[in-house]
Write a protein that holds these residues in place. Structure first.
Motif, PDB file in Angstrom:
ATOM      1  N   GLY A  55      -5.955  -3.707  -3.780  1.00 14.63           N
ATOM      2  CA  GLY A  55      -7.018  -2.490  -3.275  1.00 14.63           C
ATOM      3  C   GLY A  55      -8.205  -2.576  -4.399  1.00 14.63           C
ATOM      4  N   ARG A  80       1.215  -3.560   7.535  1.00 11.39           N
ATOM      5  CA  ARG A  80       0.745  -4.140   6.219  1.00 11.39           C
ATOM      6  C   ARG A  80       1.571  -5.161   5.937  1.00 11.39           C
ATOM      7  NH1 ARG A  80      -3.305  -5.184   2.738  1.00 11.39           N
ATOM      8  NH2 ARG A  80      -2.454  -5.185   0.725  1.00 11.39           N
ATOM      9  N   ASN A 135       0.820  -1.293   0.139  1.00  9.24           N
ATOM     10  CA  ASN A 135       0.055  -0.099  -0.094  1.00  9.24           C
ATOM     11  C   ASN A 135       1.063   1.202  -0.182  1.00  9.24           C
ATOM     12  OD1 ASN A 135      -2.341  -1.444  -0.253  1.00  9.24           O
ATOM     13  ND2 ASN A 135      -2.651  -1.128   2.136  1.00  9.24           N
TER      14      ASN A 135
END
Length: 375
Positions: free
Chosen positions: A343, A179, A70
């Motif tokens: 995502g 993450r 991310n």
């Protein structure tokens, strides 16, 4: 129970991180100069800024790992390869804005970034893959920018500690440690699910052809120790050749006569072209006679598409052992995987480009895209 297992895997993965030296075991100790000391995949010790805001990722698969973390918003430049070949790689499909960034060089297997472009962009860190110590040191010396080498390992299975250490390393540098743990736990959980679903099955024999390897290849291109097969306990007929990418004499297929043939759709165009030239050969294969030829999404394109490989494994499991996967819709599962890693759900785009999951009629098959033969 499943939630507790996921939490346990995350904590275990972080606690076992050993690729970065730090008194707190977190991957780097901040100095008075505002840097941390890390150890990369080649064992090199490098000082990087404690607070990274600008990065570039060069070499096969480096940008993919940054996206998984991310951190695409930190990327300030990309290789021309990423701009030129925008199909077949889900991380670029999900983040087309990356193609609009300045160039850092041509990219592609064995090609180094442009040093002047790197200096002009002033990234805090350069992530790079598939280089040796001498090359990594040279890039750092000539640009004055810290160079951190990441690794995909051998990818013999999805449970790949070398890859996981690289995710942890990049996660520490990018302040994405949490993450990184989530990504690792997700990959391990998916593999565990696949193995559990197929535990105790009578293995079906299978072959995968058309595997990309520094470009597109036909039916002869395969993978011994192919992770999607291993994850669902399939009998890979090519495993007798060892491990890793293999280019076989196609006559071996007549000897092996696998029950199922899966075609990596990155090389499907070449397979279809070859079928038109040699239909008798293909029609003598029992898998073709029985209609057991299936298409799967491209496994390798600028090294392994990890999310796609997982999605392929679920489809392969559904084909070989439908009762074990009766609750799985392969397209929906693919988007679940892509949504977590990238995502965004991108299966529909991939399917439009290559054909998607399904049976293949070699005599009438068509394909919109193929991997480049010489990237």
């Amino acid at each position: 129970m499943k939630r507790l297992l996921t939490v346990f895997l995350i904590l275990l993965t972080v606690s076992l991180s050993g690729c970065i030296g730090n008194t707190a075991e977190k991957g780097g100790s901040e100095t008075t100069t505002g840097t941390i000391t890390v150890t990369d995949a080649l064992g090199r010790t490098i000082e990087v800024p404690a607070h990274v805001e600008r990065v570039v990722a060069a070499g096969p698969g480096a940008l993919r790992l940054v996206v998984y973390l991310n951190a695409s918003d930190m990327v300030v430049g990309v290789e021309d390869f990423e701009k030129r070949y925008s199909f077949g790689r889900p991380y670029i499909i999900a983040h087309p804005e990356l193609k609009e960034l300045p160039s850092i060089g041509p990219g592609g297997p064995g090609k180094l970034p442009d040093f002047e472009a790197l200096i002009k962009l002033e990234p805090d860190v350069i992530f790079i893959t598939y280089v040796d110590i001498k090359t990594a040191d040279e890039i750092g010396e000539k640009t004055g920018i810290p160079v951190v080498v990441l690794s995909y390992g051998e990818l013999a299975t999805f449970d790949n500690e070398e890859l996981f250490r690289s995710l942890e390393l990049a996660g520490r540098i990018l302040n994405r440690e949490e993450r990184a743990g989530e990504v690792i736990a997700f990959l391990k959980s998916a593999q565990e699910d696949l193995l559990k679903r197929t535990e105790g099955v009578e293995p079906r024999s299978a072959y995968v052809g058309g595997i990309g390897y520094k470009g597109a290849h036909g039916i002869e291109s395969t993978e011994a120790g192919y992770p999607p097969f291993a994850a669902v306990h399939a009998k890979n007929v090519a495993d007798e050749l060892g491990s890793g990418h293999k280019s076989i004499d196609v006559e071996k297929l007549l000897e092996w006569q696998p029950e199922y043939i899966f075609i990596d759709e990155g090389g499907l165009k070449l397979v279809l072209d070859d079928y038109r030239k040699n239909p008798d050969f293909y029609n003598s294969l029992s898998a073709v006679k029985e209609g057991n030829v299936y298409g799967i999404l491209p496994y390798n394109f600028y090294t392994t598409n990890i999310g796609t490989a997982l999605a392929d494994a679920y489809f392969i499991g559904k084909v070989l052992y439908p009762e074990r996967f009766k609750d799985i819709d392969p397209a929906e599962k693919a988007d679940e995987i892509y949504r977590f890693l990238l995502g965004k759900p991108v299966y529909a785009v991939m399917a439009d480009q290559f054909g998607g999951f399904g049976s293949i009629d070699l005599s009438n098959g068509t394909v919109k895209h193929s991997l480049p033969t010489s990237p």
